[in-house]
Structures are given as C-alpha cells and as structure tokens.
Design an enzyme around this catalytic site. Structure first.
Site, short mmCIF file in Angstrom:
data_model
loop_
_atom_site.label_atom_id
_atom_site.label_comp_id
_atom_site.label_asym_id
_atom_site.label_seq_id
_atom_site.Cartn_x
_atom_site.Cartn_y
_atom_site.Cartn_z
N TYR A 25 -11.30 6.97 -0.84
CA TYR A 25 -10.03 6.39 -0.40
C TYR A 25 -9.60 5.27 -1.35
O TYR A 25 -8.42 5.17 -1.73
CB TYR A 25 -10.17 5.83 1.02
CG TYR A 25 -8.96 5.04 1.49
CD1 TYR A 25 -7.82 5.67 1.94
CD2 TYR A 25 -8.98 3.64 1.48
CE1 TYR A 25 -6.72 4.94 2.37
CE2 TYR A 25 -7.90 2.90 1.92
CZ TYR A 25 -6.76 3.56 2.36
OH TYR A 25 -5.67 2.83 2.78
N SER A 107 -3.19 -5.99 5.68
CA SER A 107 -2.40 -4.76 5.77
C SER A 107 -2.04 -4.44 7.22
O SER A 107 -2.82 -4.71 8.14
CB SER A 107 -3.20 -3.59 5.18
OG SER A 107 -2.57 -2.36 5.46
N GLN A 128 1.23 -8.00 5.47
CA GLN A 128 1.98 -6.90 4.85
C GLN A 128 2.51 -5.96 5.92
O GLN A 128 1.79 -5.56 6.83
CB GLN A 128 1.07 -6.14 3.88
CG GLN A 128 1.71 -4.91 3.24
CD GLN A 128 1.49 -3.65 4.07
OE1 GLN A 128 0.54 -3.56 4.83
NE2 GLN A 128 2.40 -2.70 3.96
N TYR A 130 4.80 -2.37 6.85
CA TYR A 130 5.49 -1.12 6.54
C TYR A 130 6.66 -0.98 7.51
O TYR A 130 6.53 -1.30 8.69
CB TYR A 130 4.56 0.09 6.72
CG TYR A 130 3.46 0.19 5.71
CD1 TYR A 130 3.74 0.33 4.36
CD2 TYR A 130 2.13 0.17 6.11
CE1 TYR A 130 2.71 0.44 3.42
CE2 TYR A 130 1.10 0.28 5.19
CZ TYR A 130 1.40 0.41 3.84
OH TYR A 130 0.39 0.51 2.93
N THR A 156 6.38 -3.77 2.15
CA THR A 156 6.12 -2.69 1.21
C THR A 156 7.21 -1.63 1.34
O THR A 156 7.43 -1.10 2.43
CB THR A 156 4.74 -2.06 1.47
OG1 THR A 156 3.74 -3.06 1.24
CG2 THR A 156 4.49 -0.89 0.52
N ARG A 165 -2.84 12.54 -1.52
CA ARG A 165 -4.08 12.16 -2.20
C ARG A 165 -5.12 13.22 -1.85
O ARG A 165 -5.61 13.28 -0.71
CB ARG A 165 -4.52 10.77 -1.77
CG ARG A 165 -3.43 9.72 -2.05
CD ARG A 165 -3.41 8.62 -1.04
NE ARG A 165 -2.13 7.88 -1.09
CZ ARG A 165 -1.80 6.92 -0.23
NH1 ARG A 165 -2.63 6.57 0.73
NH2 ARG A 165 -0.63 6.32 -0.33
N LYS A 252 7.28 -5.72 -2.02
CA LYS A 252 6.27 -5.01 -2.80
C LYS A 252 6.69 -3.56 -3.03
O LYS A 252 7.27 -2.92 -2.16
CB LYS A 252 4.94 -5.03 -2.06
CG LYS A 252 3.76 -4.37 -2.78
CD LYS A 252 2.48 -4.58 -1.99
CE LYS A 252 1.27 -4.00 -2.70
NZ LYS A 252 1.26 -2.52 -2.69
N HIS A 276 1.94 1.12 -5.96
CA HIS A 276 1.01 1.40 -4.86
C HIS A 276 -0.36 1.85 -5.39
O HIS A 276 -1.00 2.73 -4.82
CB HIS A 276 1.58 2.46 -3.92
CG HIS A 276 1.23 2.22 -2.47
ND1 HIS A 276 2.03 1.54 -1.60
CD2 HIS A 276 0.13 2.57 -1.75
CE1 HIS A 276 1.48 1.49 -0.41
NE2 HIS A 276 0.31 2.10 -0.47
N ARG A 279 -0.94 5.55 -6.01
CA ARG A 279 -1.22 6.39 -4.85
C ARG A 279 0.03 7.02 -4.26
O ARG A 279 -0.05 7.73 -3.25
CB ARG A 279 -1.92 5.54 -3.77
CG ARG A 279 -3.28 5.05 -4.21
CD ARG A 279 -3.81 3.95 -3.32
NE ARG A 279 -4.02 4.37 -1.94
CZ ARG A 279 -5.06 5.09 -1.52
NH1 ARG A 279 -5.98 5.49 -2.39
NH2 ARG A 279 -5.20 5.39 -0.26
#
Length: 388
Positions: A25, A107, A128, A130, A156, A165, A252, A276, A279
């Site tokens: 990861y 996060s 952070q 989202y 972000t 991924r 970000k 990122h 990613r």
C-alpha cells in the site's frame, strides 16, 4: 539492532516487519508506476554547488510553514491507514512530530480518529479532508476538527476519482486485513506486528466507523468508500468549504500552473505541489519537475509547498532551494513507523534533519531562508520541452 544511517535502512526493516498488503500500500503507485518512480529519480537530476571557506557556525534549519514555527520546513504528510502499519500509528507519529517540532497531518482515512490524536498530543495538528458526496458528514467532520483545535485544514483535490493501484487490488487491501489463505500465510510470518496490533486502540477507520449511518464493519465501509468521493468537486465548492472551515487552509494536489492560480484566488494559505505520491494520474510529471512553473505562476500570492519523492535531507534542500517554503514526507516516515514505531518516526526525522543541516553547510549556507537556485545545478531541460 542494525546501524541505521539513512531512510532506506528503515525501509528494509519495515518490509521485514509489516504485512505485505500494508507494505505494498505504501510502496506503490497507480498503473505502470512511472510517476511514482520519477518523483524520486527526478531529484537525482538536480546537483548541488559546493562552497568552501564560509563560516558554517551557528547554523539553523528552523523556519515557518503557514506562519507556524518549525524546527525544519518538513511536515508529516497525510497517509491513510497509518494505524495498520503500526498499532496506534497516527497517535505515535503525531507525538514524534510534536516532540521534533514539525507539523503532523492526520488523514481522513486514518485508523486513529481526530479525537484519539488530539487526546494523545498537546500541540494542534493539521487535518486532511477529502470532499465527499455526504455533505452532512463533511460538515460534522469539519466541526470535529475544529473541536480538536486543528490549526489547519489540508484539502486534497486530486482524489475525485480513485486511481487504480494494482497491488492493492491483488492483495485485497482492507483494514483490518481480510483473512484469506494468502494473507494468513503472510501474517504468520509477522508475529511481532500481530502481537502489537492486539493492543491497538483501533483497527478500523476511526473518523468514519460510528460517524456515518450504516457503517459498522469493513464490508459496509468498503461499499461506502467506493461511492463516497465527490466527482462534482469544483472551485465553487472549494470556496464554500474554505468559508465553512473559517481557518487556515492548505490545498493539496496542485500539479498545474492554472490550477495553482485558481487555488491562490480562493485565498488558500498554501498550496501543495503534489501528484498524490504517484498514486493517481500515472504519466503525470513529478512534483519537483512541476515546482518551477507553479512558482512562476503564483509568485508571492500564496505559500508553495512540495510533496512527493522526498527520501532525504538533500531532497528537502533541493526543494527549498528551488523556491518551496515547505516540504512533506509520507513514505519516509511510514518506513520508520512500521520499522520501530514512534522511535522510528523520530529516527526518520533525525536522519533527514542531519542530512539537511550537513548539506546546507557544505553548500555554504547557515539558514534555510537563504537557500536559493544559486545552491543548485539544474539541467537546462529539467522542466522539459513539450509540444502544445
């Protein structure tokens, strides 16, 4: 205990100690991983100018990021599922950062919650966020960050659509890990990690489980997360979110000069040049390669930071000398955390600090504020010549 002299030493211990799905990861990018690789390899293209017969006494790496004093312009980047790399990982990393005098960013997708980290530290940290479809949840999350006295919101923008991924899909990444024949075989070799995780405060996403209706187990969480990110996010929504937060905001995921201008116009306190960690959009240019054009685009309108590819104090120096006012480490501190817990994060910070301080001296500088392009040798075609 082996002698640890650089970040890669921590990485080797980390790989031996942590389950494969969590190592993968961290140590992976999207698709072919070209951008993931070039985030680090492009730093190697920049060379340093050695200077001699300069008084190197009284050196200091201290500076500021968004007005906050830091022992060096390096923050711990937001990294999801940090609490699965090490028991209580976010709490331990936050405490290490606090003691070292650098910012910690929690996060949204953390294992330890906002409240867990706030109760474990004394200094305000950054949170952070989202942007998700569930605006009620977002508003409650923002209020929780305010109640925890977070000193900045890091928004972000580059995860509206999740990049693929391959390793995560093949490993069946989850928190806590799903028990399959493959994962059980690997977990059996990571007994020290397993024993430690038995004592962990949490093993699920602390900012989500119990805070979103219908989310009570990993299965329901996975279904929710797959549909949660807001693909309709635009600059109007960014402006409204900034107003709702009401405090310092860092944007970000900026990798284009036009986006940097838009972020500056929203009144951001800082922007982070970031892809990122390679990613998301594979094939995008590295963060360090895009830094000059973004600095040219925004000038002094907004503080510019850089995230992506930093594995040493020399990388930090190169980013600062090119004009960044701050830098972030993600994988570098995760290697330390997975290898040795809080002590490992401290060790990673010590390594980077020593490399930054020594390199600064050998370049003839005594303060990070004095670093500039005069300290670097940059290839003429570093930014690339691209047909439009």
């Amino acid at each position: 205990m082996p002698t640890i002299t650089n970040i890669n030493d921590l990485k080797r211990i980390y790989e031996r100690r942590v389950p494969r799905m969590f190592f993968d990861y961290t140590e992976s990018g999207s698709w072919t991983e070209q951008t993931f690789r070039e985030n680090t390899s492009d730093f190697e293209k920049i060379r340093l100018r050695q200077r001699v017969a300069v008084d190197m006494t009284g050196r200091s790496t201290a500076g500021t990021m968004i007005g906050e004093e830091v022992s060096m312009p390096v923050a711990l980047a937001p990294v999801g599922i940090t609490g699965m790399q090490c028991a209580d990982g976010e709490m331990k990393a936050a405490r290490a950062a606090e003691k070292f005098g650098v910012p910690f960013t929690l996060s949204t997708m953390s294992i330890n919650s906002i409240e867990d980290v706030a109760g474990f530290t004394n200094k305000p940290f950054w949170f952070q966020l989202y942007m998700m479809r569930d605006t009620d949840y977002i508003s409650r999350l923002i209020q929780r960050a305010k109640d925890a006295k977070c000193s900045a919101l890091v928004l972000t923008l580059d995860l509206q659509i999740l990049g693929q991924r391959h390793k995560d899909l093949k490993n069946g990444l989850s928190a806590p890990p799903k028990l399959t024949m493959k994962s059980i075989a690997n977990l059996a070799t990571k007994w020290s990690w397993g024993i430690e995780m038995m004592t962990a405060k949490r093993r699920e996403f602390g900012n989500i489980v119990g805070h979103v209706d219908g989310i009570s187990d990993p299965t329901s969480l996975s279904a929710w997360a797959a549909e949660s990110f807001d693909p309709s996010l635009d600059w109007n929504k960014v402006a409204k979110l900034k107003e709702e937060w009401g405090g310092k905001i860092i944007i970000k995921g900026i990798l284009d000069a036009e986006d940097a201008k838009m972020a500056a116009e929203t009144g951001a306190d800082a922007i982070i040049v970031s892809n990122h960690g390679g990613r998301q959009l594979d094939g995008a240019l590295s963060s360090i390669r895009m830094l000059p054009s973004i600095l040219d685009a925004v000038g002094d309108q907004v503080e510019v930071h850089l995230d992506g590819g930093i594995r040493s104090g020399q990388d930090v120096l190169k980013a600062l000398a090119m004009g960044a006012k701050g830098t972030y480490i993600g994988r570098a501190f995760i290697y330390g955390l997975g290898a040795m817990g809080q002590k490992g994060v401290t060790k990673a910070l010590e390594i980077i600090h020593k490399e930054l301080d020594t390199t600064m001296a050998l370049c003839g500088e005594t303060k990070v504020a004095d670093l500039g392009r005069h300290n670097l040798l940059i290839p003429e075609d570093f930014e690339g010549r691209w047909q439009k």
